[in-house]
Structures are given as C-alpha cells and as structure tokens.
Design a protein around this motif. Sequence first.
Motif, PDB file in Angstrom:
ATOM      1  N   THR A   1       0.827  -1.208   0.000  1.00 14.84           N
ATOM      2  CA  THR A   1       0.000   0.000   0.000  1.00 14.84           C
ATOM      3  C   THR A   1       0.861   1.258   0.000  1.00 14.84           C
ATOM      4  O   THR A   1       0.574   2.216  -0.729  1.00 14.84           O
TER       5      THR A   1
ATOM      6  N   ASP B   1      10.599   2.523   5.976  1.00 15.74           N
ATOM      7  CA  ASP B   1      10.265   1.122   6.260  1.00 15.74           C
ATOM      8  C   ASP B   1      11.344   0.491   7.130  1.00 15.74           C
ATOM      9  O   ASP B   1      12.505   0.897   7.084  1.00 15.74           O
TER      10      ASP B   1
ATOM     11  N   LYS C   1       6.485  -8.267   5.027  1.00 14.99           N
ATOM     12  CA  LYS C   1       5.559  -8.042   6.138  1.00 14.99           C
ATOM     13  C   LYS C   1       6.199  -8.364   7.485  1.00 14.99           C
ATOM     14  O   LYS C   1       5.964  -7.701   8.476  1.00 14.99           O
TER      15      LYS C   1
ATOM     16  N   GLY D   1      -1.860 -14.582  -0.287  1.00 13.71           N
ATOM     17  CA  GLY D   1      -2.346 -15.505  -1.316  1.00 13.71           C
ATOM     18  C   GLY D   1      -1.934 -15.048  -2.705  1.00 13.71           C
ATOM     19  O   GLY D   1      -2.052 -15.788  -3.679  1.00 13.71           O
TER      20      GLY D   1
ATOM     21  N   ALA E   1      -3.260 -13.057  -4.853  1.00 11.71           N
ATOM     22  CA  ALA E   1      -4.256 -12.873  -5.919  1.00 11.71           C
ATOM     23  C   ALA E   1      -4.857 -11.478  -5.868  1.00 11.71           C
ATOM     24  O   ALA E   1      -5.146 -10.960  -4.785  1.00 11.71           O
TER      25      ALA E   1
ATOM     26  N   ASP F   1      -3.845  -2.255   5.174  1.00 18.16           N
ATOM     27  CA  ASP F   1      -4.131  -3.133   6.312  1.00 18.16           C
ATOM     28  C   ASP F   1      -4.140  -2.394   7.645  1.00 18.16           C
ATOM     29  O   ASP F   1      -4.806  -2.824   8.583  1.00 18.16           O
TER      30      ASP F   1
ATOM     31  N   GLY G   1      -7.045  -7.949   0.435  1.00 16.30           N
ATOM     32  CA  GLY G   1      -6.656  -6.597   0.841  1.00 16.30           C
ATOM     33  C   GLY G   1      -5.951  -5.821  -0.251  1.00 16.30           C
ATOM     34  O   GLY G   1      -5.776  -4.611  -0.147  1.00 16.30           O
ATOM     35  N   ILE G   2      -5.553  -6.524  -1.316  1.00 17.67           N
ATOM     36  CA  ILE G   2      -4.785  -5.829  -2.357  1.00 17.67           C
ATOM     37  C   ILE G   2      -5.702  -4.895  -3.150  1.00 17.67           C
ATOM     38  O   ILE G   2      -5.345  -3.742  -3.417  1.00 17.67           O
TER      39      ILE G   2
HETATM   40  C1  LIG Z   1      -1.863 -15.413   4.391  1.00 14.83           C
HETATM   41  C2  LIG Z   1      -2.481 -14.219   3.755  1.00 14.83           C
HETATM   42  C3  LIG Z   1      -3.067 -14.353   2.499  1.00 14.83           C
HETATM   43  C4  LIG Z   1      -3.596 -13.245   1.845  1.00 14.83           C
HETATM   44  N1  LIG Z   1      -4.065 -13.411   0.584  1.00 14.83           N
HETATM   45  C5  LIG Z   1      -4.496 -12.347  -0.096  1.00 14.83           C
HETATM   46  C6  LIG Z   1      -4.868 -12.476  -1.466  1.00 14.83           C
HETATM   47  O1  LIG Z   1      -4.746 -13.544  -2.088  1.00 14.83           O
HETATM   48  N2  LIG Z   1      -5.357 -11.394  -2.100  1.00 14.83           N
HETATM   49  C7  LIG Z   1      -5.461 -10.184  -1.478  1.00 14.83           C
HETATM   50  O2  LIG Z   1      -5.951  -9.238  -2.100  1.00 14.83           O
HETATM   51  N3  LIG Z   1      -5.060 -10.004  -0.203  1.00 14.83           N
HETATM   52  C8  LIG Z   1      -4.561 -11.053   0.495  1.00 14.83           C
HETATM   53  N4  LIG Z   1      -4.102 -10.869   1.775  1.00 14.83           N
HETATM   54  C9  LIG Z   1      -4.042  -9.511   2.325  1.00 14.83           C
HETATM   55  C10 LIG Z   1      -2.854  -8.713   1.727  1.00 14.83           C
HETATM   56  O3  LIG Z   1      -1.682  -9.473   1.840  1.00 14.83           O
HETATM   57  C11 LIG Z   1      -2.711  -7.375   2.441  1.00 14.83           C
HETATM   58  O4  LIG Z   1      -3.947  -6.710   2.336  1.00 14.83           O
HETATM   59  C12 LIG Z   1      -1.604  -6.485   1.892  1.00 14.83           C
HETATM   60  O5  LIG Z   1      -0.331  -7.019   2.044  1.00 14.83           O
HETATM   61  C13 LIG Z   1      -1.640  -5.139   2.633  1.00 14.83           C
HETATM   62  O6  LIG Z   1      -0.545  -4.357   2.311  1.00 14.83           O
HETATM   63  P1  LIG Z   1      -0.062  -3.201   3.299  1.00 14.83           P
HETATM   64  O7  LIG Z   1       1.041  -2.508   2.571  1.00 14.83           O
HETATM   65  O8  LIG Z   1      -1.221  -2.408   3.760  1.00 14.83           O
HETATM   66  O9  LIG Z   1       0.512  -3.940   4.567  1.00 14.83           O
HETATM   67  P2  LIG Z   1       1.794  -4.886   4.639  1.00 14.83           P
HETATM   68  O10 LIG Z   1       1.907  -5.710   3.418  1.00 14.83           O
HETATM   69  O11 LIG Z   1       1.717  -5.566   5.958  1.00 14.83           O
HETATM   70  O12 LIG Z   1       3.045  -3.869   4.646  1.00 14.83           O
HETATM   71  C14 LIG Z   1       3.363  -3.085   5.776  1.00 14.83           C
HETATM   72  C15 LIG Z   1       4.762  -2.511   5.591  1.00 14.83           C
HETATM   73  O13 LIG Z   1       5.022  -1.654   6.701  1.00 14.83           O
HETATM   74  C16 LIG Z   1       6.274  -1.983   7.292  1.00 14.83           C
HETATM   75  N5  LIG Z   1       6.194  -1.726   8.744  1.00 14.83           N
HETATM   76  C17 LIG Z   1       5.342  -2.295   9.626  1.00 14.83           C
HETATM   77  N6  LIG Z   1       5.551  -1.810  10.864  1.00 14.83           N
HETATM   78  C18 LIG Z   1       6.571  -0.927  10.769  1.00 14.83           C
HETATM   79  C19 LIG Z   1       7.247  -0.107  11.723  1.00 14.83           C
HETATM   80  N7  LIG Z   1       6.906  -0.108  13.010  1.00 14.83           N
HETATM   81  N8  LIG Z   1       8.234   0.694  11.276  1.00 14.83           N
HETATM   82  C20 LIG Z   1       8.590   0.699   9.950  1.00 14.83           C
HETATM   83  N9  LIG Z   1       7.987  -0.058   9.006  1.00 14.83           N
HETATM   84  C21 LIG Z   1       6.980  -0.861   9.412  1.00 14.83           C
HETATM   85  C22 LIG Z   1       6.465  -3.465   6.983  1.00 14.83           C
HETATM   86  O14 LIG Z   1       7.827  -3.790   7.032  1.00 14.83           O
HETATM   87  C23 LIG Z   1       5.870  -3.574   5.581  1.00 14.83           C
HETATM   88  O15 LIG Z   1       6.820  -3.249   4.616  1.00 14.83           O
HETATM   89  C24 LIG Z   1      -3.590 -11.967   2.478  1.00 14.83           C
HETATM   90  C25 LIG Z   1      -3.031 -11.830   3.751  1.00 14.83           C
HETATM   91  C26 LIG Z   1      -2.477 -12.935   4.382  1.00 14.83           C
HETATM   92  C27 LIG Z   1      -1.851 -12.755   5.729  1.00 14.83           C
END
Ligand SMILES: Cc1cc2nc3c(=O)[nH]c(=O)nc-3n(C[C@H](O)[C@H](O)[C@H](O)COP(=O)(O)OP(=O)(O)OC[C@H]3O[C@@H](n4cnc5c(N)ncnc54)[C@H](O)[C@@H]3O)c2cc1C
Length: 487
Positions: A15, A37, A47, A55, A57, A319, A331-332
């Motif tokens: 995100t 990060d 993560k 997943g 997708a 997320d 969540g993507i």
């Molecule tokens: C097992 C599993 C399967 C999934 N399958 C799917 C799917 O098939 N399709 C789909 O659409 N969604 C799926 N999801 C959800 C999807 O993975 C998430 O919605 C997506 O990764 C969210 O991205 P994000 O960037 O918001 O959070 P994240 O991917 O969690 O990224 C957060 C970032 O912030 C950084 N960060 C965190 N805390 C700190 C801190 N204190 N200081 C500095 N940096 C920090 C981390 O290092 C990371 O780089 C799945 C989730 C899981 C767990």
Amino acid sequence: MDTDYDVIVAGGGLTGTIVAQAVSHYSNRNLSILSIDRNPENLPGRKSNPGWTCGDACSKEAVDFMTERIKVPWTSPEIEHDVKGVMAFSPDKETAIPFDGDGYMLNRQKLPEIQNARTKKMGVDFDFEINLTSLIYDGLQVIGVQGINNKTKQPYKKTAKVVVDATGVTSMLRNQLENSTKVEKKIDRRDLESTGRHIMYFDKGEEDLTEFDPDYCIIHLDQDIAPGGYGWVFPKADNKVNIGLGVEKSILDQRNQRLGKKDNVASLMEEYLQRNKAIKNAKLSQDPGDIHNNTGVFQVSVRRQNDCMVSGGYMLVGDSAWMPKPIDAGGIGPALIAGTIIGKNVVDAIQANDVTEKGLWQYNLDYIEEYGYKTAGLELFRRLVQTLTNEQISYGMKHFLGNLDVESISKGEHPDFSGLTKLGMIIRGAMNKTVASGLKYTSEQNQWLVEHYRNYPKEPEGFNEWNKSLHKTLDESFAKIATYSKN
Ligand SMILES: Cc1cc2nc3c(=O)[nH]c(=O)nc-3n(C[C@H](O)[C@H](O)[C@H](O)COP(=O)(O)OP(=O)(O)OC[C@H]3O[C@@H](n4cnc5c(N)ncnc54)[C@H](O)[C@@H]3O)c2cc1C
C-alpha cells in the motif's frame, strides 16, 4: 511550520508504495515525499521475517483502477500468472460460485522491488531499516514520526505536514494514536484471521479442477479444515501453486473440541496439502523471487475499514486501516483503490493549507463512495457464514443462490436475500430454515448499513452521532447472528 517533508508514508509495503506514487502523481511531483520502512533495502515491503505472506491474488479491475488514474502499469515479473477469476466451492463441492473476474497472481517479493525503483524515479526519498515506534505531535496535530535506526541504533525523527500510516495490520502508530477519539485503535480478536500458505512446485496428480485449476483461484469453504475461514489453491503456473488457509481462533477451538483434535494453522495446512489429489510431491519453491518467501503465517483482518481514517495530520490506509474485504480477506484490491484515492486527498489538503482532521476528512467520504459503503454489511455476512455448519453452507449455496445473488457476490456486494423464506418456498430441514432466515436478516441489515454509509457525515462534527447509530445497529446484529449458531 517548517517540516522535513510535505508527506511521510510510514510503511513501504504494497500500500505504501502506491500512496507515495499517487501523491507524487497528483502533485505533479511538486511535493516532497519520504517513504520509511523497517526492512533493509534488499528486502523491501516484507511483512515480517517469514516474508511477504499472502495468497498473491488480485483482480484486474483493481489494478486498472490504479493504472488509469496514476499511470503506473503493473506487468511481468511482478505479475506472475493470469487467472480468469476466483471460484468458491461449497464444502460438498457440488456448488461453485465465480467471483472477482479476470485477475492476476502477483510475485509479492518482486513487486516491491519494482515498485520502489519506479517510486524513486518519481522523486520519492526512502529511509530503510527504521523501526517506527510512535508519532510526534504538536497539540492536536501529528507532525512527524519517530523510532530507531536499526543500523546505527540511534533515535530517528522526521517531520511532515501529513503522515500516512501504511504500516500494516499491527500498526503501532494507530494503536497508540493520541489525537483522536474517532479513529479506532484496537481490533476485536474475532475480526482477525490467522492465515498461512506455502508457495510450491508439484507433480500433477489426478486431473480434478475442484482441487487445482491453472486458470482459476480456488477457494474451499470447509469448517473442518479451515474453521471460520477458508482454504485456497491459487495457481502460479501449471505446476506451481500458492496453497494455504485461514482460520478464526475461537472457531478453531470449537472445531477442535467438536472433533477431539488439537490442530493449529500449521497442522491444518499440512492436512490440506496432503488431501489434495491434484497436487503430488509438492516442494517449496526455490525460485529467486520466492526464496525468502516460500512459507509463512501472518494475520489478516476481516472487518469493515476503521470507522474514521483521519486525525489532524494523520491518515490510515491499507491493512493498518483494516481494509481487506470481510468475506475473503482480499486486501490488495482495496489497497490499490484507497492508495490511489488518498494521493489526491493528501494533495488537495496540502494545497488548501488545511491538514487538520477537517481538512483531511474528504478521504473518509471518497473511500466509502468507491468501496467502503459495502464492508459493514459484508462483515455481518461473514459472521453469519462463520456460524454455519458444512451441511448448512452446502445447502445454502445450492438452494438459495440465484443468478442475481451470484452476480452481486461476483461484484463483492452483499446479495439480496430479502425474498428468502417467502410463502410457498420449500426449505428442507430446520437447520436450513435457520440459514434462510439468517441470510434474510443480514440482507436487511446490509440495506440499512449501505444507506447509513451513504450518509457518512460530510464534516467531523456529525461523526459521533453517526457512529453511535452504526454501533447500535452492529451490536444488535452481532447479538442476533450469534443466536443462529445456537439453532
Ligand atoms: C496469508 C495471507 C493471504 C492473503 N491473501 C491475499 C490475497 O490472495 N489477495 C489479497 O488481495 N489479499 C490477500 N491478503 C491480504 C494482503 O496481503 C494485504 O492486504 C496487503 O499485504 C496489505 O498491504 P499493506 O502494505 O497495507 O501492509 P503490509 O503488506 O503488511 O506492509 C506493511 C509494511 O510496513 C512496514 N512496517 C510495519 N511496521 C513498521 C514499523 N513499526 N516501522 C517501519 N515499518 C513498518 C512493513 O515492514 C511492511 O513493509 C492476504 C493476507 C495474508 C496474511
């Protein structure tokens, strides 16, 4: 006040990079942006230690939404495989519902590498290996972030007009937020799924398109193997798969008690893999793009987005805002939509010289209009499905889903079951009558909720009243849904 940057994007995951690109795009590169990060530069967007657990997708529609607006295309190698949609199978496998339409299987390890290279070209600065611990405040305004530089072990501080929190589901910044009573800080345990998956190569076993299909992401609803969640078999190639499952902890405990077992996510994943007859001799992928990412467990939220996603100088996205779709934890898609939208909201607020809660408020409205209007209803639907037995789910999917319902599910909407249980309709068995009245109930509540979200307050002043009424309805609905499990 002078700040180090105009915008800080905390968290450079899936995100965060979209947000940085969107702010850069909508400001014509006229704002200074810093992405922070905790990962080292060579493992961006990870993560947690086990990797980019997902997943993988996502729908083409959501990617197109972003690309059309901020002009960033996603291609190979971040897209690893094309699919024609998702197919959800009932526990008895007699009914399958397609949803989401054309989509992609991503390589989550490669994606942030490529995204970061693009984002750098857009003029965004990066700080890696920074563990953020809290926000910096000036009165009611957030004016920056602080933490520890993991390399130097020195304290780290950076200021900005707006901090966008994209640090994921465990966000410490949100948990400890001090300048808002509107933003929710903590999540209910029952709204979190424990999920795990492997990325594997395999030899072809029996030809069975309900177990592996190179063209479709398969979901198995099954309260024995994935209690309160589902199992998935998502193709990455003809002989490569992302296979995993998610469970809700308290429903897993009930299932273990019911079956006299002591399973956890890891043991269920093993059983799920072993019972799949289309997949033989599976081995964890050693591809360079998977090597740090071939197995892992992580959490994902399955509720509506945070009731309020802004406070003075602070915004939540992805997320950390609990955006994954309540019925399938996708969540993507919402991250692509929200990450794009928020870019414009940030730029508008900075240009209007108002980054207070009021100045950032429009983001709540824009996200709800595009996506968030439907999530509370889907949260109820998810809670209802979680109370059902395998027999009830199979019966319901077979007998209660008409073409229109399937169409709404494919669009991610709550189906309209208000006609269920009407006079003359034959429903066999008391347990199935319970399903029918449950579905009718969540449909009716959904209609109210969608309408309520359409009336989300235009200004912060109206929020408390709106929110009180939301929670009154949700509390009543949760209590009512809990009664269905006892029937
Ligand atoms: C097992 C599993 C399967 C999934 N399958 C799917 C799917 O098939 N399709 C789909 O659409 N969604 C799926 N999801 C959800 C999807 O993975 C998430 O919605 C997506 O990764 C969210 O991205 P994000 O960037 O918001 O959070 P994240 O991917 O969690 O990224 C957060 C970032 O912030 C950084 N960060 C965190 N805390 C700190 C801190 N204190 N200081 C500095 N940096 C920090 C981390 O290092 C990371 O780089 C799945 C989730 C899981 C767990």
